[in-house]
Design an enzyme around this catalytic site. Structure first.
Site, mmCIF file in Angstrom:
data_model
loop_
_atom_site.group_PDB
_atom_site.id
_atom_site.type_symbol
_atom_site.label_atom_id
_atom_site.label_comp_id
_atom_site.label_asym_id
_atom_site.label_seq_id
_atom_site.Cartn_x
_atom_site.Cartn_y
_atom_site.Cartn_z
ATOM 1 N N TYR A 280 0.844 -1.204 0.000
ATOM 2 C CA TYR A 280 0.000 0.000 0.000
ATOM 3 C C TYR A 280 0.882 1.257 0.000
ATOM 4 O O TYR A 280 0.714 2.157 -0.801
ATOM 5 C CB TYR A 280 -0.876 0.083 1.257
ATOM 6 C CG TYR A 280 -1.881 -1.027 1.500
ATOM 7 C CD1 TYR A 280 -2.269 -1.902 0.507
ATOM 8 C CD2 TYR A 280 -2.465 -1.160 2.767
ATOM 9 C CE1 TYR A 280 -3.203 -2.897 0.758
ATOM 10 C CE2 TYR A 280 -3.405 -2.144 3.033
ATOM 11 C CZ TYR A 280 -3.760 -3.021 2.024
ATOM 12 O OH TYR A 280 -4.680 -3.983 2.293
ATOM 13 N N GLU B 181 -6.928 -6.603 11.131
ATOM 14 C CA GLU B 181 -5.501 -6.327 11.137
ATOM 15 C C GLU B 181 -5.052 -5.757 12.489
ATOM 16 O O GLU B 181 -4.093 -6.216 13.079
ATOM 17 C CB GLU B 181 -5.227 -5.327 10.008
ATOM 18 C CG GLU B 181 -3.785 -5.224 9.622
ATOM 19 C CD GLU B 181 -3.591 -4.284 8.439
ATOM 20 O OE1 GLU B 181 -4.591 -3.924 7.791
ATOM 21 O OE2 GLU B 181 -2.447 -3.898 8.199
HETATM 22 C C1 LIG Z 1 8.485 -2.275 10.076
HETATM 23 C C2 LIG Z 1 7.468 -1.725 9.169
HETATM 24 C C3 LIG Z 1 6.816 -2.580 8.287
HETATM 25 C C4 LIG Z 1 5.882 -2.059 7.379
HETATM 26 N N1 LIG Z 1 5.277 -2.913 6.506
HETATM 27 C C5 LIG Z 1 4.458 -2.409 5.552
HETATM 28 C C6 LIG Z 1 3.910 -3.262 4.555
HETATM 29 O O1 LIG Z 1 4.114 -4.470 4.557
HETATM 30 N N2 LIG Z 1 3.142 -2.712 3.600
HETATM 31 C C7 LIG Z 1 2.857 -1.379 3.556
HETATM 32 O O2 LIG Z 1 2.132 -0.961 2.675
HETATM 33 N N3 LIG Z 1 3.363 -0.530 4.494
HETATM 34 C C8 LIG Z 1 4.166 -1.022 5.478
HETATM 35 N N4 LIG Z 1 4.699 -0.189 6.431
HETATM 36 C C9 LIG Z 1 4.434 1.245 6.346
HETATM 37 C C10 LIG Z 1 3.454 1.757 7.347
HETATM 38 O O3 LIG Z 1 2.150 1.414 7.008
HETATM 39 C C11 LIG Z 1 3.679 3.271 7.430
HETATM 40 O O4 LIG Z 1 4.939 3.442 8.037
HETATM 41 C C12 LIG Z 1 2.622 4.006 8.202
HETATM 42 O O5 LIG Z 1 1.424 4.026 7.491
HETATM 43 C C13 LIG Z 1 3.060 5.444 8.498
HETATM 44 O O6 LIG Z 1 3.469 6.104 7.373
HETATM 45 P P1 LIG Z 1 4.897 6.878 7.321
HETATM 46 O O7 LIG Z 1 5.920 5.947 7.819
HETATM 47 O O8 LIG Z 1 5.039 7.442 5.987
HETATM 48 O O9 LIG Z 1 4.755 8.035 8.385
HETATM 49 P P2 LIG Z 1 4.069 9.455 8.121
HETATM 50 O O10 LIG Z 1 2.681 9.262 7.661
HETATM 51 O O11 LIG Z 1 4.956 10.308 7.297
HETATM 52 O O12 LIG Z 1 4.023 10.027 9.596
HETATM 53 C C14 LIG Z 1 5.142 10.647 10.237
HETATM 54 C C15 LIG Z 1 4.660 11.137 11.603
HETATM 55 O O13 LIG Z 1 3.604 12.089 11.422
HETATM 56 C C16 LIG Z 1 2.452 11.681 12.095
HETATM 57 N N5 LIG Z 1 1.257 12.027 11.324
HETATM 58 C C17 LIG Z 1 1.031 11.855 10.019
HETATM 59 N N6 LIG Z 1 -0.197 12.270 9.689
HETATM 60 C C18 LIG Z 1 -0.779 12.699 10.830
HETATM 61 C C19 LIG Z 1 -2.062 13.232 11.155
HETATM 62 N N7 LIG Z 1 -3.014 13.383 10.238
HETATM 63 N N8 LIG Z 1 -2.285 13.545 12.441
HETATM 64 C C20 LIG Z 1 -1.337 13.372 13.388
HETATM 65 N N9 LIG Z 1 -0.114 12.891 13.139
HETATM 66 C C21 LIG Z 1 0.153 12.541 11.885
HETATM 67 C C22 LIG Z 1 2.570 10.161 12.216
HETATM 68 O O14 LIG Z 1 1.809 9.652 13.279
HETATM 69 C C23 LIG Z 1 4.054 10.011 12.429
HETATM 70 O O15 LIG Z 1 4.353 10.215 13.790
HETATM 71 C C24 LIG Z 1 5.591 -0.670 7.383
HETATM 72 C C25 LIG Z 1 6.223 0.174 8.292
HETATM 73 C C26 LIG Z 1 7.132 -0.342 9.186
HETATM 74 C C27 LIG Z 1 7.798 0.579 10.156
#
Ligand SMILES: Cc1cc2nc3c(=O)[nH]c(=O)nc-3n(C[C@H](O)[C@H](O)[C@H](O)COP(=O)(O)OP(=O)(O)OC[C@H]3O[C@@H](n4cnc5c(N)ncnc54)[C@H](O)[C@@H]3O)c2cc1C
Length: 760
Positions: free
Chosen positions: A498, A613
């Site tokens: 995703y 999930e």
């Molecule tokens: C070990 C690991 C495995 C993963 N595996 C998968 C996988 O198999 N498939 C997949 O598709 N994804 C995967 N992910 C991704 C995961 O779904 C994303 O990391 C998650 O959705 C957060 O997105 P980001 O890392 O871009 O953080 P961001 O969205 O950039 O967020 C950064 C910070 O800002 C905060 N923030 C963002 N928006 C808001 C808001 N509206 N209000 C308040 N705070 C906010 C967040 O809480 C966070 O603290 C994985 C991540 C990890 C760490």
């Protein structure tokens, strides 16, 4: 309606601390009637707006107690068919909501500890309202405050409730075998009103060679008394806090600042989401503890201690947060909130406070070598737990485990295809699937039983629960026929693709595109952080209508073979010694039949499995793995330095972790019960995920403090504790907070979906 009807014993379903193992019981519906009756009675006789008048006039309290006695509340616990601690909890929560000190706890404690009564005895007179008891609490956990000399009592007892109407003082004596009963109008007894946290209604009783009657209590009854007091006080504090919390949630939808309701501000939403987790977690634990006491479970004292320890700290925190939320309006004494603030802070510090309760938990885990008691998962769940355990004992020998560890090391990820095929033979990968898809149609609690044993035996994960749920819900008959059997057999694994470089939390902004070309779609774009990149299929979310508004519309989901031409993977090591992958899609062609669900309706497909999930997969897995780690931690501590185990800081930390673990287990089990009721737990699953993932982090940090530098050594390094599992789990714990939707996103969801706070 009288309360007598509400406390009768009937058989039926019970989800409040009861389970189907609990056959003879009052139902939740009965307890709801009891709650409504007490609430109506208090609204009439102890209304919030007349609180100052009522609290200073003993006749108001007398009228409340007389009405409660008339309806049977003073006799709960007095006979086997007169209700138990679960009903007492309902009454005390209502008294807490009204900030009323009617002596229901003292009456129930007497009945439940002393046992059934015959006519004319003190117990019978308490039930009938002719005798009104007041209970001295302190002797239950610390110095009694009184001494016995020449069969008389001398000393001072503090913070006693309802003495203005009471006739008999109940004093647990230091010998732990006797309950002394003192008539309050006897010679040598003086009563003086005191203020605690500025609140009226409490007294100090002086005893100067006062005569008493002794009631012998066996050892076990002493423990009963303490359990009832702990659960009862926690329940009253819970009612006190829940009432102010509800008022605060209502207030923030009305109060406008900066042109919008203050409840639309994220800072307020997240504060209230935290409070909801604490209030609900506490309520679940209290009901579980009361149910365990009623069922005379051997571990009831542990749940009771955990309930009080959690209530004592978490509810005070909620009380502070709700006051912050009210702003100045809640600071005025004419507001209802201050009286609850005072009451919850007094209740929470009784019985030695959280420290004494945590010490009881530490004694179990550190001195007695106790394990975390199994949760009662109902008759079927408990039986299935045994069945899975027998299978693992036979098929998952220490040699097999070692071989699996080697295989996983070789693959570079935490999946073992060989084990998946082995467990595939049992059909348990589809244990919760409907039978029409080859599943076993087992309940969510049986699923928990399965996950629990797999965790206990360090078995690797198997199956693709999120994908199979989506395929069953949204797949065509052909897709179900094609994909489900191989998942069930442990022969195929699906990964989730995703996230994109610019679309993490804001997944709806994703840019990967799927363009229809005849009977095919052509996918282009970049996915990132795909954990199960090595699976046979990738579940890819892509935009099929770039012009759609809102942006959630126009997304579709595809099941793409992960070796399809045009896919390139860049594998990246993660900080927990694992890996995930950046995946590039360059003109990847898939047949239209690879689309899951209707075109442009992918958002509904994606979100339909979120409850699974976060709740069962995420929350459940996190909690169950923590139970195992906690037991390992205690084993490590017990086998180490004796002085460390005796250190009060260490013991308190262990008691704290045991408490939080119990809350996490309750939140997790409640998701399973909600799902069994046919509803997908959404904000409840988010609450479990938030609490459990942050507990996981706290646990990892605490272990470093408790075990020192040896706990930082990684697997394979000589001297590494538990083969480096503690430090690895700390590194892993961050993932639970970030993935499955970050905890900030979850808090917003909890506030908006769970509390109904405004979006803007
Ligand atoms: C070990 C690991 C495995 C993963 N595996 C998968 C996988 O198999 N498939 C997949 O598709 N994804 C995967 N992910 C991704 C995961 O779904 C994303 O990391 C998650 O959705 C957060 O997105 P980001 O890392 O871009 O953080 P961001 O969205 O950039 O967020 C950064 C910070 O800002 C905060 N923030 C963002 N928006 C808001 C808001 N509206 N209000 C308040 N705070 C906010 C967040 O809480 C966070 O603290 C994985 C991540 C990890 C760490």
């Amino acid at each position: 309606m009288t309360l007598d009807h509400s406390v009768r014993r009937t058989s039926g379903n019970d989800t409040g601390g009861g389970t189907p193992s609990d056959v003879d019981q009052t139902t939740d519906a009965d307890r709801a009637l009891l709650r409504d009756a007490v609430r109506a009675l208090l609204a009439d006789l102890w209304p919030a707006e007349d609180y100052e008048r009522d609290v200073s006039d003993p006749e108001c309290l007398r009228a409340v107690w007389a009405a409660l006695c008339a309806q049977g509340a003073a006799s709960i616990g007095s006979a086997p068919d007169a209700g138990g601690l679960r009903e007492v909890v309902v009454v005390l929560e209502e008294l807490g909501r009204a900030a009323c000190l009617a002596p229901a706890l003292a009456a129930a404690a007497f009945h439940l500890a002393v046992g059934p009564h015959t006519d004319g005895t003190l117990g019978a007179r308490i039930s009938g309202g002719q005798a009104i008891p007041v209970l001295a609490l302190d002797g239950l956990t610390g110095p009694a405050g009184v001494a016995v000399q020449d069969e008389r009592l001398t000393g001072v007892l503090d913070l006693l409730e309802a003495t203005e109407i009471a006739s008999h003082l109940l004093v647990p004596l230091p010998d732990r075998n006797t309950l002394a009963v003192v008539e309050l109008d006897a010679s040598g007894v003086t009563v003086e009103q005191v203020r605690a946290l500025g609140a009226a209604g409490l007294s100090r009783v002086g005893l100067d060679a006062a005569p008493y009657t002794a009631i012998a209590l066996p050892d076990i009854a002493w423990r009963d008394l303490l359990q009832v007091a702990r659960v009862g006080l926690a329940a009253r504090a819970h009612g006190e806090t829940a009432r102010t919390f509800e008022m605060a949630c209502e207030y923030v939808t009305q109060r406008q600042q900066f042109g919008r309701p203050v409840g639309a501000f994220q800072a307020v939403q997240h504060k209230l989401a935290n409070s909801l987790i604490a209030v609900d977690g506490c309520g679940l634990l209290i009901r579980q503890a009361a149910g365990n006491v009623d069922r005379k479970q051997p571990d009831a004292h542990l749940t009771a201690a955990a309930a009080f320890a959690f209530a004592s700290t978490a509810l005070r925190r909620v009380s502070l947060e709700t006051h912050h939320t009210f702003g100045a309006i809640g600071y005025a004494e004419e507001h209802e909130a201050p009286r609850h603030f005072k009451r919850v802070h007094v209740d929470a510090t009784r019985l030695g406070g959280a420290r004494a309760a945590r010490e009881e938990l530490a004694a179990h885990y550190l001195d007695e070598g106790g394990l975390v008691p199994d949760i009662d998962l109902g008759e079927l769940g408990n039986a299935f737990r045994n069945e899975v355990e027998s299978w693992l004992r036979a098929h998952w020998t220490p040699e097999e485990r070692a071989a699996s560890r080697r295989r996983r090391h070789e693959f570079g990820h935490d999946y073992d295809h060989e084990f998946a095929r082995l467990i595939g033979e049992t059909g348990w990968i589809g244990l919760s699937w409907p039978e029409e898809y080859g599943g076993q149609a087992r309940s969510p609690r049986e699923n928990l039983a399965y996950l629990q044993v797999m965790e206990r035996y360090d078995a690797p994960r198997a199956g693709s629960p999120v994908h199979s749920a989506m395929i069953m819900a949204h797949g065509t008959p052909e897709q179900r026929q094609r994909f489900l059997p191989e998942i069930l057999a442990g022969a195929a694994l699906h990964g989730i693709s995703y996230s994109e470089p610019d679309s993490g939390s804001d997944l709806a902004s994703l840019r990967a595109r799927a363009v229809r070309d005849g009977d095919e779609y052509v996918i282009d774009g970049q996915k990132i952080w795909t954990t199960t990149y090595y699976g046979e299929y990738l579940l890819v979310a892509a935009r099929t209508d770039p012009d759609a508004h809102p942006k959630h519309a126009g997304i579709s989901v595809f099941m793409v073979p992960s070796d399809a031409p045009g896919i390139t993977k860049r594998i990246i090591d993660t900080m927990y010694d694992g890996s995930f992958a950046n995946i590039f899609f360059d003109g990847v062609r898939v047949p239209a039949s690879a689309r899951l669900g209707p075109e442009n309706d992918g958002w509904r497909v994606l979100t339909s499995a979120l409850g699974t999930e976060r709740g069962v997969v995420g929350g459940g897995q996190i909690v169950l793995s923590l139970v195992r780690l906690f037991e390992l931690l205690c084993e490590e501590l017990r086998g180490g330095d004796v002085a460390r185990v005796a250190d009060s800081v260490v013991r308190d930390a262990v008691g704290q972790l045991a408490t939080d673990l119990e809350v996490a287990r309750q939140l997790m089990t409640s998701c399973a019960l909600i799902a069994e009721g046919g509803v997908s737990p959404l904000h409840e699953a988010a609450m479990t995920k938030v609490f459990a993932s942050e507990l996981h982090e706290r646990f990892g940090e605490a272990v470093l403090d408790l075990l020192g530098p040896a706990a930082t050594l990684s697997a394979g390094t000589p001297g590494a504790l538990a083969d480096g599992r503690f430090e690895l789990r700390l590194r892993h714990s961050l993932m639970w907070v970030i993935s499955l939707g970050t905890n900030e996103i979850q808090r917003t969801l909890i506030a908006q979906r769970g509390l109904g706070l405004p979006r803007r």
